[in-house]
Scaffold this motif. Structure first.
Motif, short mmCIF file in Angstrom:
data_model
loop_
_atom_site.label_atom_id
_atom_site.label_comp_id
_atom_site.label_asym_id
_atom_site.label_seq_id
_atom_site.Cartn_x
_atom_site.Cartn_y
_atom_site.Cartn_z
N ASP A 169 2.56 6.67 -20.35
CA ASP A 169 3.31 5.45 -20.14
C ASP A 169 3.79 5.65 -18.78
OD1 ASP A 169 2.80 4.26 -22.58
OD2 ASP A 169 4.77 5.08 -23.43
N ASP A 170 4.25 6.86 -18.34
CA ASP A 170 4.81 6.99 -16.98
C ASP A 170 3.86 6.81 -15.97
OD1 ASP A 170 7.17 7.98 -18.13
OD2 ASP A 170 6.60 10.19 -17.78
N ARG A 171 2.58 7.24 -16.14
CA ARG A 171 1.44 6.80 -15.18
C ARG A 171 1.27 5.16 -15.18
NH1 ARG A 171 -1.45 10.91 -17.56
NH2 ARG A 171 -2.50 9.44 -18.97
N ARG A 172 1.25 4.61 -16.05
CA ARG A 172 1.29 3.05 -15.99
C ARG A 172 2.50 2.36 -15.22
NH1 ARG A 172 -0.06 2.41 -22.46
NH2 ARG A 172 -2.49 2.76 -22.20
N GLU A 173 3.53 2.96 -15.41
CA GLU A 173 5.00 2.50 -14.87
C GLU A 173 4.78 2.70 -13.50
OE1 GLU A 173 8.25 4.07 -16.46
OE2 GLU A 173 7.98 3.22 -18.37
N TRP A 174 4.28 3.78 -13.07
CA TRP A 174 3.97 4.33 -11.66
C TRP A 174 2.83 3.36 -10.89
CZ3 TRP A 174 -0.41 6.54 -8.94
CH2 TRP A 174 0.10 7.06 -7.72
N ARG A 175 1.77 3.15 -11.72
CA ARG A 175 0.88 2.32 -11.06
C ARG A 175 1.43 0.92 -10.71
NH1 ARG A 175 -3.38 4.84 -14.68
NH2 ARG A 175 -2.86 3.31 -15.92
N GLN A 176 2.16 0.43 -11.66
CA GLN A 176 2.72 -0.81 -11.85
C GLN A 176 3.80 -1.10 -10.54
OE1 GLN A 176 2.14 -3.60 -13.55
NE2 GLN A 176 3.45 -4.80 -12.23
N ASP A 177 4.42 0.20 -10.49
CA ASP A 177 5.32 0.00 -9.14
C ASP A 177 4.80 0.03 -7.72
OD1 ASP A 177 7.75 0.10 -10.90
OD2 ASP A 177 7.87 2.35 -10.76
N ARG A 178 3.64 0.90 -7.87
CA ARG A 178 2.63 0.97 -6.52
C ARG A 178 2.14 -0.70 -6.26
NH1 ARG A 178 -1.57 5.13 -5.44
NH2 ARG A 178 -1.53 3.85 -3.73
N ARG A 179 1.70 -1.13 -7.20
CA ARG A 179 1.27 -2.52 -7.33
C ARG A 179 2.26 -3.41 -6.84
NH1 ARG A 179 -0.64 -3.40 -12.67
NH2 ARG A 179 -2.13 -2.06 -12.09
N ASP A 180 3.47 -3.53 -7.21
CA ASP A 180 4.42 -4.24 -6.79
C ASP A 180 4.95 -3.90 -5.28
OD1 ASP A 180 4.56 -5.32 -9.52
OD2 ASP A 180 6.32 -4.22 -9.90
N ASP A 181 4.84 -2.72 -4.98
CA ASP A 181 4.89 -2.27 -3.51
C ASP A 181 4.15 -2.85 -2.73
OD1 ASP A 181 7.27 -0.82 -4.39
OD2 ASP A 181 6.29 1.02 -4.19
N ARG A 182 2.70 -2.75 -2.85
CA ARG A 182 1.68 -3.54 -2.22
C ARG A 182 1.80 -4.98 -1.93
NH1 ARG A 182 -1.54 0.11 -4.98
NH2 ARG A 182 -2.38 -1.48 -6.51
N GLN A 183 2.44 -5.61 -3.25
CA GLN A 183 2.22 -7.05 -3.16
C GLN A 183 3.74 -7.41 -2.17
OE1 GLN A 183 3.35 -8.50 -7.00
NE2 GLN A 183 2.96 -10.75 -6.28
N ASP A 184 4.61 -6.77 -2.20
CA ASP A 184 5.79 -6.70 -1.29
C ASP A 184 5.44 -6.58 0.12
OD1 ASP A 184 7.48 -7.41 -3.42
OD2 ASP A 184 8.38 -5.46 -3.74
N TYR A 185 4.77 -5.61 0.59
CA TYR A 185 4.14 -5.32 1.79
C TYR A 185 3.52 -6.19 2.01
CZ TYR A 185 1.80 -3.33 5.51
OH TYR A 185 1.18 -3.05 6.98
N ARG A 186 2.42 -6.83 1.30
CA ARG A 186 1.59 -8.08 1.80
C ARG A 186 2.41 -9.18 2.17
NH1 ARG A 186 -2.11 -6.12 -2.11
NH2 ARG A 186 -1.30 -7.49 -3.74
N GLN A 187 3.68 -9.49 1.21
CA GLN A 187 4.40 -10.66 1.49
C GLN A 187 5.18 -10.48 2.96
OE1 GLN A 187 6.73 -11.08 -1.93
NE2 GLN A 187 5.15 -12.01 -3.10
N GLN A 188 5.59 -9.31 3.15
CA GLN A 188 6.19 -9.13 4.35
C GLN A 188 5.50 -9.35 5.41
OE1 GLN A 188 8.02 -5.12 4.18
NE2 GLN A 188 9.83 -5.94 2.85
N ALA A 189 4.06 -8.64 5.39
CA ALA A 189 3.18 -8.73 6.51
C ALA A 189 2.85 -10.38 6.91
CB ALA A 189 1.77 -8.24 6.21
#
Length: 163
Positions: free
Chosen positions: A55-75
């Motif tokens: 479950d921790d790994r899944r949450e970590w992957r989800q967080d990274r996915r959200d971070d990448r999405q935020d970065y793309r939106q900022q870019a």
């Protein structure tokens, strides 16, 4: 009297060791069941730990996915080259000593002379968003350049912001 005390003490020790032996025999039977239950509990604990880790790994992957999405939106928010929607009045532009007006573009490096006196700190006054961390706005003629503070690498140009 000594013989009687010695005999009583010997009898007491013998009786105590027999009681201990019989208690040990009884305890060993129960210990076997207890040990099996303990092993079962440990197995279940390990399974729970594995589930928690998963479950921790899944949450970590989800967080990274959200971070990448935020970065793309900022870019996307800071396109490489933009035309200003509105023009603002500003004092006359004088190029740094030894330089003349040059139209800068994405990927070029802004000379360090532009960081003295040409940085725009009140960007909200001109309808600009806060620059990304580690970057600043620099005026260049009627244009504004988004450049890295450390190396001067240009990441965006906003053309025609000033009259």
């Amino acid at each position: 009297m000594k013989k009687f005390t010695t005999a009583a003490l010997a009898a007491l020790i013998a009786a105590g060791s027999m009681a201990t032996a019989s208690a040990a025999d009884a305890q060993s039977r129960y210990d076997r069941n207890d040990r099996q239950e303990q092993r079962q509990d440990r197995r279940e604990d390990r399974r729970d730990d594995r589930r928690d880790n998963r479950d921790d790994r899944r949450e970590w992957r989800q967080d990274r996915r959200d971070d990448r999405q935020d970065y793309r939106q900022q870019a996307r928010a800071y396109d490489r080259w933009q035309r200003a929607e509105r023009r603002y009045s500003a004092p006359r532009y004088y190029a740094p000593r030894g330089y003349q007006y040059q139209q800068w573009s994405y990927g070029q490096r802004l000379p360090s002379h532009y960081t003295r006196g040409y940085v725009i700190n009140d960007y909200s006054r001109y309808g600009l968003r806060a620059p990304p961390r580690g970057y600043h706005y620099v005026r260049n003629g009627n244009d504004v350049v988004v450049a890295a503070v450390a190396g001067g690498l240009i990441t965006a140009v906003i053309a025609g912001l000033f009259n």
